[in-house]
Scaffold this motif. Structure first.
Motif, PDB file in Angstrom:
ATOM      1  N   ARG A   1       0.842  -1.202   0.000  1.00 11.94           N
ATOM      2  CA  ARG A   1       0.000   0.000   0.000  1.00 11.94           C
ATOM      3  C   ARG A   1       0.876   1.250   0.000  1.00 11.94           C
ATOM      4  O   ARG A   1       0.602   2.212  -0.706  1.00 11.94           O
ATOM      5  N   GLN A   2       1.944   1.240   0.778  1.00  9.24           N
ATOM      6  CA  GLN A   2       2.829   2.397   0.855  1.00  9.24           C
ATOM      7  C   GLN A   2       3.443   2.721  -0.507  1.00  9.24           C
ATOM      8  O   GLN A   2       3.469   3.878  -0.923  1.00  9.24           O
ATOM      9  N   ARG A   3       3.908   1.706  -1.214  1.00  4.43           N
ATOM     10  CA  ARG A   3       4.502   1.947  -2.534  1.00  4.43           C
ATOM     11  C   ARG A   3       3.437   2.399  -3.527  1.00  4.43           C
ATOM     12  O   ARG A   3       3.687   3.251  -4.378  1.00  4.43           O
ATOM     13  N   LEU A   4       2.238   1.838  -3.435  1.00  2.66           N
ATOM     14  CA  LEU A   4       1.143   2.264  -4.311  1.00  2.66           C
ATOM     15  C   LEU A   4       0.785   3.727  -4.064  1.00  2.66           C
ATOM     16  O   LEU A   4       0.603   4.503  -5.007  1.00  2.66           O
ATOM     17  N   LEU A   5       0.695   4.123  -2.793  1.00  6.19           N
ATOM     18  CA  LEU A   5       0.409   5.523  -2.460  1.00  6.19           C
ATOM     19  C   LEU A   5       1.507   6.433  -2.998  1.00  6.19           C
ATOM     20  O   LEU A   5       1.231   7.523  -3.509  1.00  6.19           O
ATOM     21  N   TYR A   6       2.750   5.999  -2.886  1.00  8.21           N
ATOM     22  CA  TYR A   6       3.863   6.798  -3.393  1.00  8.21           C
ATOM     23  C   TYR A   6       3.771   6.957  -4.912  1.00  8.21           C
ATOM     24  O   TYR A   6       3.916   8.067  -5.441  1.00  8.21           O
ATOM     25  N   ALA A   7       3.540   5.853  -5.623  1.00 12.13           N
ATOM     26  CA  ALA A   7       3.432   5.913  -7.078  1.00 12.13           C
ATOM     27  C   ALA A   7       2.328   6.877  -7.492  1.00 12.13           C
ATOM     28  O   ALA A   7       2.503   7.682  -8.412  1.00 12.13           O
TER      29      ALA A   7
ATOM     30  N   PRO B   1      -8.826  -8.943  -2.273  1.00 13.27           N
ATOM     31  CA  PRO B   1      -9.674  -7.963  -1.588  1.00 13.27           C
ATOM     32  C   PRO B   1      -8.873  -6.790  -1.005  1.00 13.27           C
ATOM     33  O   PRO B   1      -9.316  -5.638  -1.064  1.00 13.27           O
ATOM     34  N   THR B   2      -7.693  -7.075  -0.486  1.00 13.38           N
ATOM     35  CA  THR B   2      -6.853  -6.004   0.058  1.00 13.38           C
ATOM     36  C   THR B   2      -6.415  -5.063  -1.048  1.00 13.38           C
ATOM     37  O   THR B   2      -6.501  -3.835  -0.924  1.00 13.38           O
TER      38      THR B   2
ATOM     39  N   LEU C   1      -6.958   0.183  -4.232  1.00 15.33           N
ATOM     40  CA  LEU C   1      -7.321   0.868  -5.470  1.00 15.33           C
ATOM     41  C   LEU C   1      -8.533   1.768  -5.278  1.00 15.33           C
ATOM     42  O   LEU C   1      -8.591   2.873  -5.818  1.00 15.33           O
ATOM     43  N   ARG C   2      -9.519   1.301  -4.500  1.00 17.20           N
ATOM     44  CA  ARG C   2     -10.691   2.148  -4.210  1.00 17.20           C
ATOM     45  C   ARG C   2     -10.275   3.387  -3.429  1.00 17.20           C
ATOM     46  O   ARG C   2     -10.775   4.476  -3.670  1.00 17.20           O
ATOM     47  N   GLU C   3      -9.359   3.211  -2.507  1.00 22.82           N
ATOM     48  CA  GLU C   3      -8.864   4.340  -1.710  1.00 22.82           C
ATOM     49  C   GLU C   3      -8.262   5.414  -2.612  1.00 22.82           C
ATOM     50  O   GLU C   3      -8.449   6.607  -2.395  1.00 22.82           O
ATOM     51  N   LEU C   4      -7.554   4.989  -3.634  1.00 21.32           N
ATOM     52  CA  LEU C   4      -6.916   5.922  -4.564  1.00 21.32           C
ATOM     53  C   LEU C   4      -7.815   6.296  -5.730  1.00 21.32           C
ATOM     54  O   LEU C   4      -7.486   7.190  -6.498  1.00 21.32           O
ATOM     55  N   ASP C   5      -8.920   5.573  -5.900  1.00 23.02           N
ATOM     56  CA  ASP C   5      -9.802   5.748  -7.054  1.00 23.02           C
ATOM     57  C   ASP C   5      -9.021   5.527  -8.352  1.00 23.02           C
ATOM     58  O   ASP C   5      -9.130   6.273  -9.309  1.00 23.02           O
TER      59      ASP C   5
END
Length: 195
Positions: free
Chosen positions: A145-151, A173-174, A179-183
């Motif tokens: 999640r951290q790397r996804l948020l950074y990207a 599911p995670t 992805l939903r959090e980031l839309d």
């Protein structure tokens, strides 16, 4: 994949089928040590020309953590990939910030390289310049999640990683919640280890 929430990465070595209507990318499998060579890679792509409309990008050959060597391999291949009707991706590797980037030769900037370089200021600046020029930006090896948020924060449009390969029933599911959090519209699962 059919719902468009995640996409597919296909490689010649993986032998995976590319279903019609599924957004996908073609990876060269260099990171996994399975690049088949230029002629074989192009032949493999040509066999999938009927799926080009759903292909986000095709990764040109690269050398991990070496931008100069990557450009030497990629520059001849980028127009050949485009000639087959596919958008071409240049993999940004360590040191690209010190070279002349051939921005008009590719459609997608794929943030690769060493982890330190990928998460550093040079990759951020290259991402910003790519976005300013209207390029799609993709980051490889995103497995948290951290790397996804950074990207997402630096402007990447998509990512790939092996997160789903290890326990897809538990991890899907995670991943979908991230992805939903980031839309975000898509995340590509990589079958062989991210480029």
């Amino acid at each position: 994949m059919a719902a468009g929430t995640i996409g597919q990465i296909a490689t010649p070595a993986a032998g995976n089928r590319v279903p019609p209507g599924v957004e996908w990318v073609a990876d060269n499998a260099v990171f996994a040590g399975n690049y088949p060579g230029d002629a074989e890679y192009l032949a493999w792509l040509a066999q999938r020309a009927d799926r080009a409309a759903w292909c986000r990008f095709v990764v040109a050959p690269d050398v991990v953590a070496d931008a100069a060597a990557t450009l030497a391999l990629s520059l001849p291949m980028l127009p050949r990939i485009r000639a087959l009707g596919f958008p071409a991706a240049l993999v940004a590797q360590d040191g690209l910030e010190r070279l002349d980037v051939p921005w008009d030769a590719f459609d997608c900037l794929f943030i690769g390289g060493s982890t330190e370089w990928k998460l550093g200021p040079a990759a951020r600046r290259l991402t910003a310049e790519a976005k300013r020029r209207g390029k799609w930006v993709h980051m490889g090896r995103v497995n948290s999640r951290q790397r996804l948020l950074y990207a997402s924060a630096i402007g990447c449009d998509s990512v790939d990683g092996t997160y789903l390969a290890f326990g897809p029933e538990r991890n899907l599911p995670t991943l979908l919640s991230w992805l939903r959090e980031l839309d975000w519209p898509a995340l590509f699962d990589h079958p062989e280890g991210a480029a």
